[in-house]
Design a protein around this motif. Sequence first.
Motif: not given
Length: 421
Positions: A57-71, A78-82, A97-102
Motif C-alpha cells: 500500500l503505497q502513498q501516491v499523493w497528499r494535499v494539505e487542506l483546511p480541516p473537515s470531518y467529511s469523508g 477526481a477526489v472531492f473533499v470539503t 485522482r491520479k496526481t492530487g492537482e487542484l
Amino acid sequence: MLTRLLNVSRILLIVLVCQASLFAQAESTVWNQWRGPQRDGTVQGPTWPATLGEKELQQVWRVELPPSYSGPIVSDTAVFVTGTENAESEVAYALDRKTGELLWKTQWEGAMTVPFFAAANGSWIRATPAFDGESLFVAGIRDVLVSLNAKTGEEQWRVDFVEQLKTPLPSFGFASSPLLDGQHLYVQAGASFIKLDKSTGEIVWRTLVEPGGMMSSAFSSPMVATVAGKRQLLVQTRQKLAGVDPENGDVLWEHDVPSFRGMNIQTPVTFGDSIFTSSYKNKSWLYEVTQADGKFICTEKWENNAAGYMSTPVVIDGHVYMHLQNQRFACIDLTTGERKWTSKPFGKYCSLVAQKDRILALDERGSLLLLKANPEEFELLDERKVSDDEAWAHVAVSGEDVVIRELNAVSLFNWAAGGEE
C-alpha cells in the motif's frame, strides 16, 4: 427460423452480460456517498493484500487542506473533499485522482460553533457529500444543501433550510450525510427528514418533524433497504428509529432507541428483515420489522450491553463487527445476540469498510488497521500509521485506491502501486 431466433437471443444475452460486467466494473471504481455506493461499507473490486506495508500500500499523493470531518468522494477521475477555511467559509474541492492537482475550488460563507464535547476538535463541516456522476451535493454546517457542477464547481442550486422552513439553526450543525437514490436526495435537515428533487433542490415532502433546537440535530445518516417486503428509507433520529415510504413520506413504523442525550449517531445496518443499531452509553439492539394486512410492526428481538458510539458497524456472514464507546472492537452474532469477543482498546473512533472476510478500519489516531472478520476471535492482520494528524472522516476505497481524509489533509494510497517491480 427458430434457429435464427435462438442465435439472436444468445447474442443479446451475451451483450447484456458484458454490459452488466462493465457496469459492475465501473461501479467498483466510484465511492459516491457516505459508506460507499450501497451505503453499507462493503467494497467490490480487487482483493486486498494481507498486509499494509509500503510495498503493498503505497502513498501516491497528499494535499494539505483546511480541516473537515467529511469523508472523501471518489469518481473515476477526481477526489472531492470539503473543508472549513479560517472558521468563516466552507469549501468544496475537486482534486485530480491520479496526481492530487487542484481541478476546482468553490466556497461559500458558512461557519458556527457547536456546543459541548462536539467542539473539542473544532466546529468543522461534518456531513459527507453525495455524487451522481454529474453533480456534487454538499451539506453545509449551517443547515444548507448546495448542488455543484462536478466538472466545474459551479453552484447549480442551494437550499437554506433555516430560511426556507423557518426552523432554528441546528445546535450541532448539519451532520447527517445526504442519501442519493435515483432522481432524489434524502436529508435529515430542517428539524425533519426531507426528500428533494436532485435537479432543482425542490422539497418533495417533509416528515418526522421535530420542534427544533438541541434535540433535532440528527447525527445518523439515512439508508435504503427492503425490509418486510417493502423498499423503504431507514431513518434514525436523535431518539428513534423509523421506516419511511420513499414515495410519500409516510412513516411506516417507528421505535424508540434509548440513548444518552439523544446520541444516536450510527447509521443503522440491516440483517434480513431486522435492523441493528447501538447508542452512546447504552446498549445494542436488533429490531425486527414484520408486515400483516398492510401494517408494519417493529419489535425488539434482542439486546446486548455492547455500547456503540460514532462508528457504524459492518455486517459479514451473520455477524456484526463494531467499534464501541470504550474504544474496543466487538463481534456479535446477529441471530442470537451473543457477543463473541471484545478486543483491546484502540482509538476513539474507527470508520469501517469490509471486503469479503477482511475489514479496513481507519482509527482516529491516524492508524490504518486490517482486521480478519473472524467470529471466534479478534484477529488484527496488520496496522500502519498513515497520518500524524487525527483522522475523523470515513475512509473511502475505490478500485485499488484508498483515500484518507486527515483532519488537515487528504491522501491517496494505492494497493497495487507499491507491489509493482
